[in-house]
Scaffold this motif. Structure first.
Motif, short mmCIF file in Angstrom:
data_model
loop_
_atom_site.label_atom_id
_atom_site.label_comp_id
_atom_site.label_asym_id
_atom_site.label_seq_id
_atom_site.Cartn_x
_atom_site.Cartn_y
_atom_site.Cartn_z
N MET A 190 0.82 -1.01 0.30
CA MET A 190 -0.03 -0.09 -0.03
C MET A 190 0.71 1.35 -0.01
O MET A 190 1.84 1.17 0.68
CB MET A 190 -0.84 -0.20 1.21
N GLY A 191 0.72 2.25 -0.97
CA GLY A 191 1.06 3.41 -1.21
C GLY A 191 0.05 4.27 -0.04
O GLY A 191 1.30 5.10 1.27
N CYS A 192 -0.93 4.83 -0.39
CA CYS A 192 -1.31 5.99 0.41
C CYS A 192 -2.56 5.28 1.68
O CYS A 192 -2.67 5.93 2.37
CB CYS A 192 -2.78 6.59 -0.48
N GLY A 193 -3.14 4.11 0.84
CA GLY A 193 -3.83 3.59 2.07
C GLY A 193 -4.72 4.66 1.94
O GLY A 193 -6.26 4.32 3.07
N LEU A 194 -5.17 5.21 0.67
CA LEU A 194 -6.73 5.73 1.10
C LEU A 194 -7.50 5.59 -0.50
O LEU A 194 -8.54 6.90 -0.79
CB LEU A 194 -6.49 7.82 1.13
N GLY A 195 -6.91 5.21 -0.86
CA GLY A 195 -8.05 4.88 -2.46
C GLY A 195 -7.03 5.52 -3.57
O GLY A 195 -8.12 5.75 -4.80
N ALA A 196 -6.21 6.19 -3.21
CA ALA A 196 -5.55 6.86 -4.01
C ALA A 196 -4.71 6.69 -5.09
O ALA A 196 -4.56 7.41 -6.65
CB ALA A 196 -5.26 8.43 -3.63
N CYS A 197 -4.05 6.30 -5.07
CA CYS A 197 -2.44 5.36 -5.48
C CYS A 197 -2.63 4.33 -6.56
O CYS A 197 -1.60 4.29 -7.79
CB CYS A 197 -1.17 5.84 -4.74
N LYS A 198 -3.77 3.38 -6.18
CA LYS A 198 -4.22 2.33 -6.81
C LYS A 198 -3.29 0.95 -6.84
O LYS A 198 -2.32 0.27 -7.94
CB LYS A 198 -4.30 2.44 -8.30
N THR A 199 -1.98 1.07 -5.90
CA THR A 199 -0.99 0.49 -5.68
C THR A 199 -1.41 -0.99 -5.17
O THR A 199 -1.05 -1.67 -5.54
CB THR A 199 0.16 0.41 -5.22
N CYS A 200 -2.72 -1.10 -4.54
CA CYS A 200 -3.17 -2.51 -3.49
C CYS A 200 -4.98 -2.85 -4.62
O CYS A 200 -4.97 -3.68 -4.06
CB CYS A 200 -3.80 -1.96 -2.94
N VAL A 201 -4.47 -2.67 -6.17
CA VAL A 201 -5.70 -3.53 -6.47
C VAL A 201 -5.76 -4.71 -6.01
O VAL A 201 -4.34 -5.89 -6.94
CB VAL A 201 -5.71 -2.79 -7.62
N THR A 230 -7.16 -2.59 -2.67
CA THR A 230 -7.69 -3.60 -0.73
C THR A 230 -7.48 -2.65 0.40
O THR A 230 -8.36 -2.64 1.02
CB THR A 230 -6.37 -4.00 -1.11
N CYS A 231 -6.97 -1.51 0.08
CA CYS A 231 -7.17 0.17 1.27
C CYS A 231 -8.25 0.39 1.41
O CYS A 231 -9.02 0.68 2.46
CB CYS A 231 -6.43 0.81 0.42
N ARG A 232 -9.28 0.69 0.33
CA ARG A 232 -10.72 1.21 0.70
C ARG A 232 -11.82 0.36 0.57
O ARG A 232 -12.71 0.71 1.31
CB ARG A 232 -10.59 2.45 -0.67
FE1 FES Z 1 -3.27 3.75 -2.01
FE2 FES Z 1 -4.86 2.02 -2.19
S1 FES Z 1 -2.70 2.52 -1.16
S2 FES Z 1 -4.90 3.21 -3.23
#
Ligand code: FES
Length: 267
Positions: free
Chosen positions: A227-238, A254-256
């Motif tokens: 996870m990068g941002c943990g808030l749904g913005a960076c899309k590293t966690c899809v 995954t984060c949001r």
């Molecule tokens: Fe950034 Fe999920 S960690 S979108």
């Protein structure tokens, strides 16, 4: 969800390369569901200054709708987690949470089977605690199935036992308890109408989901991704979602939108 500055009040070894940390802070109102996670950064930062690290919540101090502490279990596997082991009580942490969506207890389940492996067990301990206290489920209807590669990697077994629920344990190499996989325990324990909740290494999750489908049991899975941002913005966690044949691919963060998903939504 809130960003708070907390202080470490506990940081102790629980198993090989596995530590439990508690961070206490000024209480704030929040509903915390087992399966949600927190994003943590040290202050002053000895870690990567821009990056937070996600940890599942093992427990939360809660008083009258306020949350006052987070417990997390972490595996020592790199520079950051190595530094964490050296942090003393009183050290400051910046913590953002609770984040994501947690487990949704199935109201009419026969029993609730919590199937965990390795360092994936902590959110299931929190779920067991909430099933008993928040959802008033009888202790004999919550069953913990805990697996690890070997005895010295087992986590949370005594914590589950302290709740008074049935606990079954296996190790892959047979160094303690039963020799075998946690899915062996699940195959033996599961009955029609039970609900499965799982968290652990990816290979174990695939095996649990396959077995739950085989046994036609509902199953909720906590998925782990970087996870990068943990808030749904960076899309590293899809994560990929199940789609009908020929349909375009579908993704969820995954984060949001997770980290807990219904097994039926996963490929
Ligand atoms: Fe950034 Fe999920 S960690 S979108």
């Amino acid at each position: 969800m809130k960003s708070v500055q907390g202080r470490i009040t506990l940081n102790r070894r629980e198993a090989r390369n596995t530590y439990r940390m508690r961070v206490a802070f000024e209480p704030f109102p929040a509903r915390v569901d087992a399966g949600q996670f927190i994003h943590v950064r040290a202050l002053p930062s000895e870690w990567d200054p821009l990056l937070r690290r996600p940890f599942s919540i093992m427990d939360a101090g809660e008083e009258g709708g306020n949350v006052s502490s987070w417990d997390l279990l972490y595996l020592v596997q790199g520079r950051v987690s190595g530094l964490m082991t050296e942090m003393q009580p009183g050290a400051r942490l910046d913590v953002l949470g609770p984040l994501g969506h947690g487990y949704r207890p199935v109201p009419d389940a026969g029993r609730h089977l919590l199937v965990g492996g390795g360092v994936g067990v902590p959110p299931l301990y929190f779920l067991a605690r909430q099933l008993l206290s928040r959802h008033q489920v009888a202790a004999d209807r919550v069953v913990a199935l805990v697996g690890a590669r070997s005895a010295d990697l087992l986590a949370c077994v005594d914590d589950f036992r302290a709740l008074g629920i049935p606990v079954r344990v296996s190790t892959d190499d047979g160094t303690a308890f039963e020799k075998g996989r946690v899915t062996d325990l699940m195959r033996r324990e599961a009955r029609p109408g039970d609900a499965i909740y799982t968290c652990g290494p990816e290979g174990m999750l695939h095996a649990v989901v396959a077995l739950a489908r085989d046994l036609q049991l509902s199953c909720q899975v906590s998925v782990e991704r970087n996870m990068g941002c943990g808030l749904g913005a960076c899309k590293t966690c899809v994560v990929d979602m199940r789609v009908p044949p020929g349909a375009p691919p579908k993704y969820r963060t995954t984060c949001r939108e997770g980290p807990v998903f219904d097994a039926g939504d996963l490929p």
